[in-house]
Scaffold this motif. Structure first.
Motif, PDB file in Angstrom:
ATOM      1  N   ALA A  75       0.809  -1.173   0.090  1.00  0.00           N
ATOM      2  CA  ALA A  75      -0.191   0.025   0.006  1.00  0.00           C
ATOM      3  C   ALA A  75       0.864   1.208   0.046  1.00  0.00           C
ATOM      4  CB  ALA A  75      -1.054  -0.012   1.072  1.00  0.00           C
ATOM      5  N   ASP A  76       2.033   0.988   0.446  1.00  0.00           N
ATOM      6  CA  ASP A  76       2.985   2.355   0.593  1.00  0.00           C
ATOM      7  C   ASP A  76       3.498   2.677  -0.629  1.00  0.00           C
ATOM      8  OD1 ASP A  76       2.674   2.497   3.381  1.00  0.00           O
ATOM      9  OD2 ASP A  76       4.756   1.258   3.758  1.00  0.00           O
ATOM     10  N   TYR A  77       3.571   1.735  -1.801  1.00  0.00           N
ATOM     11  CA  TYR A  77       4.058   1.831  -3.147  1.00  0.00           C
ATOM     12  C   TYR A  77       3.145   1.530  -4.178  1.00  0.00           C
ATOM     13  CZ  TYR A  77       5.795  -2.820  -2.356  1.00  0.00           C
ATOM     14  OH  TYR A  77       6.082  -3.977  -2.054  1.00  0.00           O
ATOM     15  N   ASP A  78       2.149   0.861  -4.189  1.00  0.00           N
ATOM     16  CA  ASP A  78       1.313   0.454  -5.149  1.00  0.00           C
ATOM     17  C   ASP A  78       1.034   1.442  -6.395  1.00  0.00           C
ATOM     18  OD1 ASP A  78       0.828  -2.112  -4.480  1.00  0.00           O
ATOM     19  OD2 ASP A  78      -0.812  -1.916  -3.810  1.00  0.00           O
ATOM     20  N   ASN A  79       0.810   2.731  -6.084  1.00  0.00           N
ATOM     21  CA  ASN A  79       0.541   3.692  -6.968  1.00  0.00           C
ATOM     22  C   ASN A  79       1.748   4.177  -7.807  1.00  0.00           C
ATOM     23  OD1 ASN A  79       1.757   4.684  -4.541  1.00  0.00           O
ATOM     24  ND2 ASN A  79       0.612   6.996  -5.012  1.00  0.00           N
ATOM     25  N   HIS A  80       2.990   3.463  -7.739  1.00  0.00           N
ATOM     26  CA  HIS A  80       4.261   3.695  -8.622  1.00  0.00           C
ATOM     27  C   HIS A  80       4.448   2.284  -9.249  1.00  0.00           C
ATOM     28  CE1 HIS A  80       5.042   7.654  -7.208  1.00  0.00           C
ATOM     29  NE2 HIS A  80       4.619   7.323  -5.709  1.00  0.00           N
ATOM     30  N   ILE A  81       3.862   1.352  -9.061  1.00  0.00           N
ATOM     31  CA  ILE A  81       4.232   0.121  -9.478  1.00  0.00           C
ATOM     32  C   ILE A  81       4.332   0.325 -11.119  1.00  0.00           C
ATOM     33  CG2 ILE A  81       3.371  -2.151 -10.218  1.00  0.00           C
ATOM     34  CD1 ILE A  81       4.831  -2.025  -7.514  1.00  0.00           C
ATOM     35  N   GLU A  82       3.244   0.936 -11.700  1.00  0.00           N
ATOM     36  CA  GLU A  82       3.234   1.015 -13.342  1.00  0.00           C
ATOM     37  C   GLU A  82       4.495   1.777 -13.728  1.00  0.00           C
ATOM     38  OE1 GLU A  82       0.169   3.144 -16.434  1.00  0.00           O
ATOM     39  OE2 GLU A  82      -0.688   1.790 -14.925  1.00  0.00           O
ATOM     40  N   SER A  83       4.689   2.891 -13.118  1.00  0.00           N
ATOM     41  CA  SER A  83       5.953   3.695 -13.369  1.00  0.00           C
ATOM     42  C   SER A  83       7.221   2.694 -13.368  1.00  0.00           C
ATOM     43  CB  SER A  83       6.210   4.752 -12.778  1.00  0.00           C
ATOM     44  OG  SER A  83       4.895   5.740 -12.840  1.00  0.00           O
ATOM     45  N   ALA A  84       7.453   2.166 -12.279  1.00  0.00           N
ATOM     46  CA  ALA A  84       8.474   1.070 -11.971  1.00  0.00           C
ATOM     47  C   ALA A  84       8.648   0.194 -13.112  1.00  0.00           C
ATOM     48  CB  ALA A  84       8.450   0.502 -10.575  1.00  0.00           C
ATOM     49  N   GLU A  85       7.334  -0.463 -13.517  1.00  0.00           N
ATOM     50  CA  GLU A  85       7.442  -1.496 -14.318  1.00  0.00           C
ATOM     51  C   GLU A  85       7.868  -0.941 -15.800  1.00  0.00           C
ATOM     52  OE1 GLU A  85       3.343  -2.724 -14.340  1.00  0.00           O
ATOM     53  OE2 GLU A  85       4.134  -4.665 -13.018  1.00  0.00           O
ATOM     54  N   THR A  86       7.616   0.133 -15.990  1.00  0.00           N
ATOM     55  CA  THR A  86       7.704   1.043 -17.300  1.00  0.00           C
ATOM     56  C   THR A  86       9.486   1.133 -17.569  1.00  0.00           C
ATOM     57  OG1 THR A  86       5.926   2.108 -17.609  1.00  0.00           O
ATOM     58  CG2 THR A  86       7.653   2.893 -18.852  1.00  0.00           C
ATOM     59  N   LEU A  87       9.994   1.598 -16.356  1.00  0.00           N
ATOM     60  CA  LEU A  87      11.347   1.824 -16.182  1.00  0.00           C
ATOM     61  C   LEU A  87      12.327   0.480 -15.984  1.00  0.00           C
ATOM     62  CD1 LEU A  87      11.073   4.541 -13.547  1.00  0.00           C
ATOM     63  CD2 LEU A  87      11.847   4.985 -16.203  1.00  0.00           C
ATOM     64  N   ILE A  88      11.947  -0.454 -15.318  1.00  0.00           N
ATOM     65  CA  ILE A  88      12.913  -1.526 -15.041  1.00  0.00           C
ATOM     66  C   ILE A  88      12.471  -2.983 -15.476  1.00  0.00           C
ATOM     67  CG2 ILE A  88      12.254  -1.970 -12.838  1.00  0.00           C
ATOM     68  CD1 ILE A  88      15.105  -1.866 -11.930  1.00  0.00           C
ATOM     69  N   ARG A  89      11.307  -3.241 -15.738  1.00  0.00           N
ATOM     70  CA  ARG A  89      10.986  -4.616 -16.095  1.00  0.00           C
ATOM     71  C   ARG A  89      11.615  -5.244 -17.196  1.00  0.00           C
ATOM     72  NH1 ARG A  89       5.625  -2.459 -18.600  1.00  0.00           N
ATOM     73  NH2 ARG A  89       6.453  -2.081 -20.931  1.00  0.00           N
ATOM     74  N   GLN A  90      12.352  -4.621 -18.151  1.00  0.00           N
ATOM     75  CA  GLN A  90      13.156  -5.297 -19.074  1.00  0.00           C
ATOM     76  C   GLN A  90      14.415  -5.559 -18.611  1.00  0.00           C
ATOM     77  OE1 GLN A  90      12.334  -6.320 -22.381  1.00  0.00           O
ATOM     78  NE2 GLN A  90      10.303  -5.199 -22.113  1.00  0.00           N
ATOM     79  N   ARG A  91      14.850  -5.003 -17.832  1.00  0.00           N
ATOM     80  CA  ARG A  91      16.206  -5.066 -17.103  1.00  0.00           C
ATOM     81  C   ARG A  91      16.077  -6.197 -15.812  1.00  0.00           C
ATOM     82  NH1 ARG A  91      19.836  -2.453 -12.992  1.00  0.00           N
ATOM     83  NH2 ARG A  91      21.786  -3.102 -13.589  1.00  0.00           N
ATOM     84  N   ASP A  92      15.202  -5.973 -14.879  1.00  0.00           N
ATOM     85  CA  ASP A  92      14.913  -6.954 -13.784  1.00  0.00           C
ATOM     86  C   ASP A  92      13.675  -6.535 -13.284  1.00  0.00           C
ATOM     87  OD1 ASP A  92      15.374  -8.420 -11.337  1.00  0.00           O
ATOM     88  OD2 ASP A  92      17.266  -7.366 -10.876  1.00  0.00           O
ATOM     89  N   PRO A  93      12.719  -7.365 -13.706  1.00  0.00           N
ATOM     90  CA  PRO A  93      11.245  -7.473 -13.499  1.00  0.00           C
ATOM     91  C   PRO A  93      11.261  -7.665 -11.846  1.00  0.00           C
ATOM     92  CG  PRO A  93      11.617  -9.218 -14.804  1.00  0.00           C
ATOM     93  CD  PRO A  93      12.963  -8.354 -14.675  1.00  0.00           C
ATOM     94  N   ASP A  94      12.036  -8.253 -11.175  1.00  0.00           N
ATOM     95  CA  ASP A  94      11.940  -8.676  -9.784  1.00  0.00           C
ATOM     96  C   ASP A  94      12.166  -7.529  -8.969  1.00  0.00           C
ATOM     97  OD1 ASP A  94      11.657 -11.357 -10.247  1.00  0.00           O
ATOM     98  OD2 ASP A  94      13.616 -12.057  -9.931  1.00  0.00           O
ATOM     99  N   ASP A  95      12.766  -6.408  -9.537  1.00  0.00           N
ATOM    100  CA  ASP A  95      13.214  -5.492  -8.573  1.00  0.00           C
ATOM    101  C   ASP A  95      11.970  -4.063  -9.009  1.00  0.00           C
ATOM    102  OD1 ASP A  95      15.158  -6.354  -7.452  1.00  0.00           O
ATOM    103  OD2 ASP A  95      16.757  -5.176  -8.927  1.00  0.00           O
ATOM    104  N   VAL A  96      10.844  -4.509  -9.516  1.00  0.00           N
ATOM    105  CA  VAL A  96       9.828  -3.494  -9.749  1.00  0.00           C
ATOM    106  C   VAL A  96       9.244  -2.884  -8.251  1.00  0.00           C
ATOM    107  CG1 VAL A  96       7.471  -3.132 -10.633  1.00  0.00           C
ATOM    108  CG2 VAL A  96       9.090  -4.204 -11.870  1.00  0.00           C
TER     109      VAL A  96
END
Length: 114
Positions: A75-96
């Motif tokens: 709940a502390d970071y859910d609203n930033h998951i989409e942005s994080a996925e866009t930035l890092i999912r290709q490199r390291d999806p586990d770090d989203v």
């Protein structure tokens, strides 16, 4: 005032093994934050870490439990998951989630990833 950091599992595991990472975790120079998922990940490696350094597993688990790291729920970071996925999912999806927490808090990340 302590410098806030979002910390990944690798540095926390390294801190349990000793050395410089341990010094950083226990210094008052930093205020560490992690996702609850990251902390669960570290906990599952404690038996292997204890064996690696020939150390009592329960004692190492206790050291892990008292590490000065603030756990954050999704709940502390859910609203930033989409942005994080866009930035890092290709490199390291586990770090989203890690990146999402860093974005939510506006803090730098400490990771030992390449």
């Amino acid at each position: 005032m302590a410098n806030p950091l979002v910390v990944d599992a690798n540095p926390l595991c390294a801190a349990l093994l000793g050395g410089r990472a341990r010094d950083i975790v226990w210094s008052e120079e930093f205020e560490l934050h992690a996702t609850q998922h990251t902390l669960f990940e570290v906990a599952k490696y404690i038996p292997k870490l204890a064996k690696r350094i020939n150390y009592d597993e329960l004692r190492l688990f206790h050291e892990y439990q008292v590490m000065p790291v603030r756990a954050h729920q999704p709940a502390d970071y859910d609203n930033h998951i989409e942005s994080a996925e866009t930035l890092i999912r290709q490199r390291d999806p586990d770090d989203v989630p890690l990146l999402a927490l860093a974005l939510a808090l506006g803090y730098s990340i400490w990771t030992n990833d390449d």
